[in-house]
Write a protein that holds these residues in place. Structure first.
Motif: not given
Ligand SMILES: C[S@@+](CC[C@H](N)C(=O)[O-])C[C@H]1O[C@@H](n2cnc3c(N)ncnc32)[C@H](O)[C@@H]1O
Length: 262
Positions: A70-72, A65-67, A131-133, A172-174, A156-158, A108-110, A113-115
């Motif tokens: 949840w996201r909007p 339900v994210y795209q 990339l996402d975890a 790296c959005f949201a 891992d984004a970090s 980063v944290a895609c 894949g919406n973006f």
């Molecule tokens: C709210 S979503 C954002 C998705 C998209 N970028 C957007 O703008 O809608 C946040 C994402 O961050 C990811 N995330 C959180 N911590 C992370 C980490 N340490 N490494 C990679 N991804 C991570 C989550 O799994 C989640 O998919």
């Protein structure tokens, strides 16, 4: 005619997106796990924090339900009624990243894949890495992405698994507000940017009467979302040597763009 057919038959096939992405990995993986359609570099490791707001990203239900919902809805709550809508956010991301057709782009944290898909359409001769975890987010991303220049990585984004200067643009959005070590993630983003590379960020921004430290303590405890001080992320980028830093504040959110000198 026969000569030209022979020449094209002998020409090596262009490297696939996955081959090009594997070339960027540092250190090279000991094994390549593509069983679920994305490259899994985490296996049993999980860098997502323990707060319920962070754990939610790993659920099977949220990505479904994210795209659409949840996201909007989240964006509206964060940015207010007059803030950019989904379409404008996408245009802003593309504007901030100035993607060229041959660029290598990292999302980063895609999430699902919406973006990433937008960027893949513009970098049509380049490479897109999302990339996402979260495995469940990446499953949706893989299912909904048809672009041959896009690949997804569970990482891992970090601790980005890429060589220095691998990408022309990083988004790296949201997500910085959910990432356990956001400033480490930010310095990783700067590290993997090539000279002249662009970054686009969307994160939270403290606006209320309370100082950021207090707002953060309160909001983070309730929701798992981190509240950044107004100059915290721009200051970190400046300290990392980034230039042309621009910030647009919308409600409780901030969009930031910057460039790596080169
Ligand atoms: C709210 S979503 C954002 C998705 C998209 N970028 C957007 O703008 O809608 C946040 C994402 O961050 C990811 N995330 C959180 N911590 C992370 C980490 N340490 N490494 C990679 N991804 C991570 C989550 O799994 C989640 O998919």
């Amino acid at each position: 005619m026969a000569d030209s057919l022979l020449a094209s038959a002998e020409r090596p096939a262009p490297a696939s997106a996955i081959e090009r992405a594997l070339d960027l990995l540092e250190p090279p993986p000991s094994e390549v796990d593509l069983a679920d359609g994305y490259l899994d570099l985490l296996g049993r490791r999980d860098p997502t924090g323990g707060h319920p707001g962070q754990r939610l990203m790993l659920s099977r239900a949220l990505p479904l339900v994210y795209q659409r919902f949840w996201r909007p809805t989240g964006a509206r709550l964060l940015m207010g009624l007059t803030g950019p809508d989904t379409g404008e956010e996408h245009r802003m991301a593309l504007g901030m990243l100035s993607i060229e057709p041959g660029d290598r782009v990292l999302d980063v944290a895609c999430g699902p894949g919406n973006f990433t898909r937008d960027f893949a359409a513009v970098a049509s001769e380049g490479l897109l890495v999302g990339l996402d975890a979260s495995a469940s987010m990446l499953e949706v991303a893989v299912r909904e992405t048809g672009d041959e220049n896009a690949v997804y990585v569970r990482g891992d984004a970090s601790a980005l698994p890429f060589r220095d200067a691998s990408f022309d643009a990083v988004c790296c959005f949201a997500a910085l507000y959910l990432i356990e070590e956001p400033l480490r993630a930010l310095s990783e983003i700067v590290r993997v940017l090539a000279p002249g590379g662009r970054v686009a960020l969307l994160s939270s921004c403290n606006r209320g009467p309370l100082p950021a430290r207090l707002s953060n303590a309160l909001v983070h405890r309730l929701s798992g979302v981190r509240v950044f001080g107004r100059d915290e992320l721009t200051g970190a980028l400046a300290e990392a040597g980034m230039t042309g830093i621009e910030q647009r504040v919308a409600g409780l959110a901030q969009f930031i763009s910057a460039r790596k000198p080169g």
